[in-house]
Design an enzyme around this catalytic site. Structure first.
Site, PDB file in Angstrom:
ATOM      1  N   ASP A  37       0.859  -1.198   0.000  1.00 29.23           N
ATOM      2  CA  ASP A  37       0.000   0.000   0.000  1.00 29.23           C
ATOM      3  C   ASP A  37       0.886   1.236   0.000  1.00 29.23           C
ATOM      4  O   ASP A  37       2.065   1.153   0.364  1.00 29.23           O
ATOM      5  CB  ASP A  37      -0.939   0.017   1.228  1.00 29.23           C
ATOM      6  CG  ASP A  37      -2.235   0.776   0.959  1.00 29.23           C
ATOM      7  OD1 ASP A  37      -2.153   1.979   0.644  1.00 29.23           O
ATOM      8  OD2 ASP A  37      -3.317   0.172   1.024  1.00 29.23           O
ATOM      9  N   ASN A  90      -5.445  -5.051  -6.232  1.00 30.71           N
ATOM     10  CA  ASN A  90      -6.670  -4.452  -5.718  1.00 30.71           C
ATOM     11  C   ASN A  90      -6.581  -2.941  -5.536  1.00 30.71           C
ATOM     12  O   ASN A  90      -7.609  -2.268  -5.485  1.00 30.71           O
ATOM     13  CB  ASN A  90      -6.974  -5.158  -4.377  1.00 30.71           C
ATOM     14  CG  ASN A  90      -7.925  -4.382  -3.516  1.00 30.71           C
ATOM     15  OD1 ASN A  90      -9.136  -4.477  -3.689  1.00 30.71           O
ATOM     16  ND2 ASN A  90      -7.398  -3.592  -2.577  1.00 30.71           N
ATOM     17  N   TYR A 157     -12.824   6.014 -14.401  1.00 37.47           N
ATOM     18  CA  TYR A 157     -12.890   4.803 -13.566  1.00 37.47           C
ATOM     19  C   TYR A 157     -13.491   3.647 -14.370  1.00 37.47           C
ATOM     20  O   TYR A 157     -12.968   2.528 -14.359  1.00 37.47           O
ATOM     21  CB  TYR A 157     -13.758   5.110 -12.337  1.00 37.47           C
ATOM     22  CG  TYR A 157     -13.830   4.011 -11.306  1.00 37.47           C
ATOM     23  CD1 TYR A 157     -12.946   3.968 -10.229  1.00 37.47           C
ATOM     24  CD2 TYR A 157     -14.811   3.017 -11.381  1.00 37.47           C
ATOM     25  CE1 TYR A 157     -13.020   2.972  -9.263  1.00 37.47           C
ATOM     26  CE2 TYR A 157     -14.893   2.014 -10.427  1.00 37.47           C
ATOM     27  CZ  TYR A 157     -13.998   1.994  -9.372  1.00 37.47           C
ATOM     28  OH  TYR A 157     -14.075   0.992  -8.414  1.00 37.47           O
ATOM     29  N   LYS A 161     -11.640   0.183 -15.453  1.00 37.41           N
ATOM     30  CA  LYS A 161     -12.124  -1.132 -15.004  1.00 37.41           C
ATOM     31  C   LYS A 161     -12.488  -2.027 -16.196  1.00 37.41           C
ATOM     32  O   LYS A 161     -12.277  -3.245 -16.142  1.00 37.41           O
ATOM     33  CB  LYS A 161     -13.309  -0.967 -14.050  1.00 37.41           C
ATOM     34  CG  LYS A 161     -12.951  -0.264 -12.736  1.00 37.41           C
ATOM     35  CD  LYS A 161     -11.927  -1.033 -11.904  1.00 37.41           C
ATOM     36  CE  LYS A 161     -11.708  -0.435 -10.527  1.00 37.41           C
ATOM     37  NZ  LYS A 161     -10.689  -1.133  -9.744  1.00 37.41           N
ATOM     38  N   THR A 192     -16.851   0.893   1.965  1.00 35.65           N
ATOM     39  CA  THR A 192     -15.432   1.069   2.310  1.00 35.65           C
ATOM     40  C   THR A 192     -15.123   2.578   2.342  1.00 35.65           C
ATOM     41  O   THR A 192     -15.939   3.384   1.884  1.00 35.65           O
ATOM     42  CB  THR A 192     -14.499   0.446   1.244  1.00 35.65           C
ATOM     43  OG1 THR A 192     -14.606   1.243   0.057  1.00 35.65           O
ATOM     44  CG2 THR A 192     -14.808  -1.005   0.938  1.00 35.65           C
TER      45      THR A 192
HETATM   46  P1  NAI Z   1     -10.183   1.832  -0.216  1.00 33.66           P
HETATM   47  O1  NAI Z   1     -10.025   3.273  -0.531  1.00 33.66           O
HETATM   48  O2  NAI Z   1     -10.804   1.438   1.084  1.00 33.66           O
HETATM   49  O3  NAI Z   1      -8.772   1.071  -0.344  1.00 33.66           O
HETATM   50  C1  NAI Z   1      -7.927   1.279  -1.428  1.00 33.66           C
HETATM   51  C2  NAI Z   1      -6.492   1.142  -0.959  1.00 33.66           C
HETATM   52  O4  NAI Z   1      -5.650   1.312  -2.111  1.00 33.66           O
HETATM   53  C3  NAI Z   1      -6.076   2.213   0.069  1.00 33.66           C
HETATM   54  O5  NAI Z   1      -5.451   1.622   1.177  1.00 33.66           O
HETATM   55  C4  NAI Z   1      -5.124   3.106  -0.712  1.00 33.66           C
HETATM   56  O6  NAI Z   1      -4.106   3.687   0.101  1.00 33.66           O
HETATM   57  C5  NAI Z   1      -4.552   2.114  -1.722  1.00 33.66           C
HETATM   58  N1  NAI Z   1      -3.977   2.798  -2.880  1.00 33.66           N
HETATM   59  C6  NAI Z   1      -4.481   3.863  -3.564  1.00 33.66           C
HETATM   60  N2  NAI Z   1      -3.641   4.232  -4.536  1.00 33.66           N
HETATM   61  C7  NAI Z   1      -2.574   3.396  -4.472  1.00 33.66           C
HETATM   62  C8  NAI Z   1      -1.369   3.275  -5.217  1.00 33.66           C
HETATM   63  N3  NAI Z   1      -1.080   4.127  -6.211  1.00 33.66           N
HETATM   64  N4  NAI Z   1      -0.530   2.267  -4.901  1.00 33.66           N
HETATM   65  C9  NAI Z   1      -0.796   1.418  -3.880  1.00 33.66           C
HETATM   66  N5  NAI Z   1      -1.910   1.516  -3.122  1.00 33.66           N
HETATM   67  C10 NAI Z   1      -2.787   2.474  -3.425  1.00 33.66           C
HETATM   68  O7  NAI Z   1     -11.008   1.227  -1.448  1.00 33.66           O
HETATM   69  P2  NAI Z   1     -11.807  -0.142  -1.655  1.00 33.66           P
HETATM   70  O8  NAI Z   1     -13.226   0.222  -1.785  1.00 33.66           O
HETATM   71  O9  NAI Z   1     -11.385  -1.162  -0.700  1.00 33.66           O
HETATM   72  O10 NAI Z   1     -11.305  -0.500  -3.124  1.00 33.66           O
HETATM   73  C11 NAI Z   1     -10.436  -1.566  -3.416  1.00 33.66           C
HETATM   74  C12 NAI Z   1     -10.587  -1.916  -4.889  1.00 33.66           C
HETATM   75  O11 NAI Z   1     -11.923  -2.364  -5.120  1.00 33.66           O
HETATM   76  C13 NAI Z   1     -10.353  -0.743  -5.834  1.00 33.66           C
HETATM   77  O12 NAI Z   1      -9.668  -1.198  -6.981  1.00 33.66           O
HETATM   78  C14 NAI Z   1     -11.760  -0.310  -6.192  1.00 33.66           C
HETATM   79  O13 NAI Z   1     -11.821   0.323  -7.442  1.00 33.66           O
HETATM   80  C15 NAI Z   1     -12.470  -1.666  -6.203  1.00 33.66           C
HETATM   81  N6  NAI Z   1     -13.900  -1.583  -6.061  1.00 33.66           N
HETATM   82  C16 NAI Z   1     -14.457  -0.934  -4.976  1.00 33.66           C
HETATM   83  C17 NAI Z   1     -15.830  -0.834  -4.887  1.00 33.66           C
HETATM   84  C18 NAI Z   1     -16.506  -0.119  -3.763  1.00 33.66           C
HETATM   85  O14 NAI Z   1     -17.698   0.181  -3.900  1.00 33.66           O
HETATM   86  N7  NAI Z   1     -15.856   0.149  -2.652  1.00 33.66           N
HETATM   87  C19 NAI Z   1     -16.713  -1.414  -5.918  1.00 33.66           C
HETATM   88  C20 NAI Z   1     -16.019  -2.104  -6.973  1.00 33.66           C
HETATM   89  C21 NAI Z   1     -14.660  -2.165  -7.027  1.00 33.66           C
END
Ligand code: NAI
Length: 254
Positions: A37, A90, A157, A161, A192
Site C-alpha cells: 500500500d 486491488n 474509472y 475497469k 469502504t
Molecule cells: P479503499 O479506498 O478502502 O482502499 C484502497 C487502498 O488502495 C487504500 O489503502 C489506498 O491507500 C490504496 N492505494 C491507492 N492508490 C494506491 C497506489 N497508487 N498504490 C498502492 N496503493 C494504493 O477502497 P476499496 O473500496 O477497498 O477498493 C479496493 C478496490 O476495489 C479498488 O480497486 C476499487 O476500485 C475496487 N472496487 C471498490 C468498490 C466499492 O464500492 N468500494 C466497488 C467495486 C470495485
C-alpha cells in the site's frame, strides 16, 4: 475457508477496505501475506491485525504507479517467503466525478495510471515470477461492475475497469498452459472508505440511490468480496480462468 498453508500472497491496496479484508482472510486461511500500500499506517494496521491473530505478514510501501516498487514488492514475497502463489491487484482510487467532457487530462490520467496501468504493472511482475516456478499461481485483478457497464460521471474509472477485464482475459489466454490462472472480480458498490471519500455513504439520499441499484437494495460488505477472491484462488476453482466474477447483489442483472 480454503487451506492455504505454505502459500504466499501479495495484496495491493491492503491497508484499507476490500484489500485489508482479503489480506486478513488469506492469513486466516494459513497463507503468508505481503501487504502492499502507499498508506503506511493502514498497511501496518493490517499486518498487526494478522499477527495478533497468529498469522504472518510483511508490509511493503509499494505505489502501483511505480514499476520498480511493484517489482520489489513481488521480490519481497520471494525473498521472505520463498515463492508467490497469489497476486491480488486491488489498489484503486475513485477519481474525479464529473461528465466526460469536463475531465482534465491530469484527472483522467491519474485514474488510468492507478486503476489500469497499476494493475498491469502488478500483473506483469507476478506473471513473470509465477510462469517460472513449479505449481504456477493465480492472479486476481479487482475490477468492478463498472468494468461491465457504464456509470454517469465516472468515465475514467469505468474505462480503467473495463480495461482491467480485457487485460485479465488476455493474460489468462496467454498463461493458461503455464499453470497460471488470471481472473477479475467485479464487485457492486461496497461499504469502504472509497465510497465515503466519494461522498456516497455520508449523504443519506445518495446512499439510498446507490443501494437501490442493487437488487438486494444494499451495499456489499468487504468480506463478501474477499470470500470470492479466496475461492477463485483455491483449488476449488482450478478450471476457472479469464472470468469476470461478479459479486454485486444483482446490480448487473437489471
Ligand atoms: P479503499 O479506498 O478502502 O482502499 C484502497 C487502498 O488502495 C487504500 O489503502 C489506498 O491507500 C490504496 N492505494 C491507492 N492508490 C494506491 C497506489 N497508487 N498504490 C498502492 N496503493 C494504493 O477502497 P476499496 O473500496 O477497498 O477498493 C479496493 C478496490 O476495489 C479498488 O480497486 C476499487 O476500485 C475496487 N472496487 C471498490 C468498490 C466499492 O464500492 N468500494 C466497488 C467495486 C470495485
Amino acid at each position: 475457508m480454503p487451506d492455504f498453508e505454505d502459500r504466499v500472497a501479495v495484496v495491493t491496496g491492503a491497508g484499507s477496505g476490500i484489500g485489508q479484508e482479503v489480506a486478513v482472510e488469506f492469513a486466516a486461511a494459513g497463507a503468508r501475506v505481503v501487504v502492499g500500500d502507499v498508506d503506511e499506517e493502514g498497511g501496518r494496521e493490517t499486518v498487526e491485525q494478522i499477527e495478533s491473530a497468529g498469522g504472518e505478514a510483511t508490509f511493503v510501501d509499494a505505489d502501483v504507479t511505480d514499476m520498480a516498487a511493484v517489482e520489489s514488492m513481488v521480490e519481497t514475497a520471494v525473498d521472505e517467503y520463498g515463492r508467490l502463489d497469489f497476486g491480488v491487484n486491488n489498489a484503486g482510487i475513485g477519481g474525479d466525478q464529473k461528465p466526460t467532457g469536463e475531465y482534465t487530462e491530469e484527472g483522467w490520467e491519474r485514474v488510468i495510471d492507478v486503476n489500469l496501468n497499476g494493475v498491469w504493472r502488478c500483473t506483469k511482475a507476478e506473471l513473470e515470477r509465477m510462469a517460472e516456478q513449479d505449481g504456477g499461481g493465480v492472479v486476481v485483478n479487482m475490477a468492478s461492475v463498472l468494468g461491465l457497464v457504464g456509470f454517469g460521471t465516472a468515465s475514467a474509472y469505468t474505462a480503467a475497469k473495463h480495461g482491467v477485464v480485457g487485460l485479465t482475459k488476455t493474460a489468462a489466454l496467454e498463461y493458461a498452459e503455464q499453470d497460471v490462472r488470471v481472473n477479475a472480480v467485479c464487485p457492486g458498490f461496497v461499504e469502504t472508505p472509497l465510497l465515503a471519500d466519494a461522498g456516497i455513504t455520508s449523504d443519506e439520499e445518495m446512499r439510498e440511490q446507490i443501494e437501490g441499484l442493487h437488487a438486494m437494495n444494499r451495499l456489499g460488505r468487504p468480506e463478501e468480496i474477499a470470500d470470492a477472491v479466496l475461492w477463485v484462488c483455491s483449488d476449488g476453482a482450478s478450471f476457472v480462468t479469464g472470468e469476470e466474477i461478479t459479486v454485486d447483489g444483482g446490480y448487473t442483472s437489471r
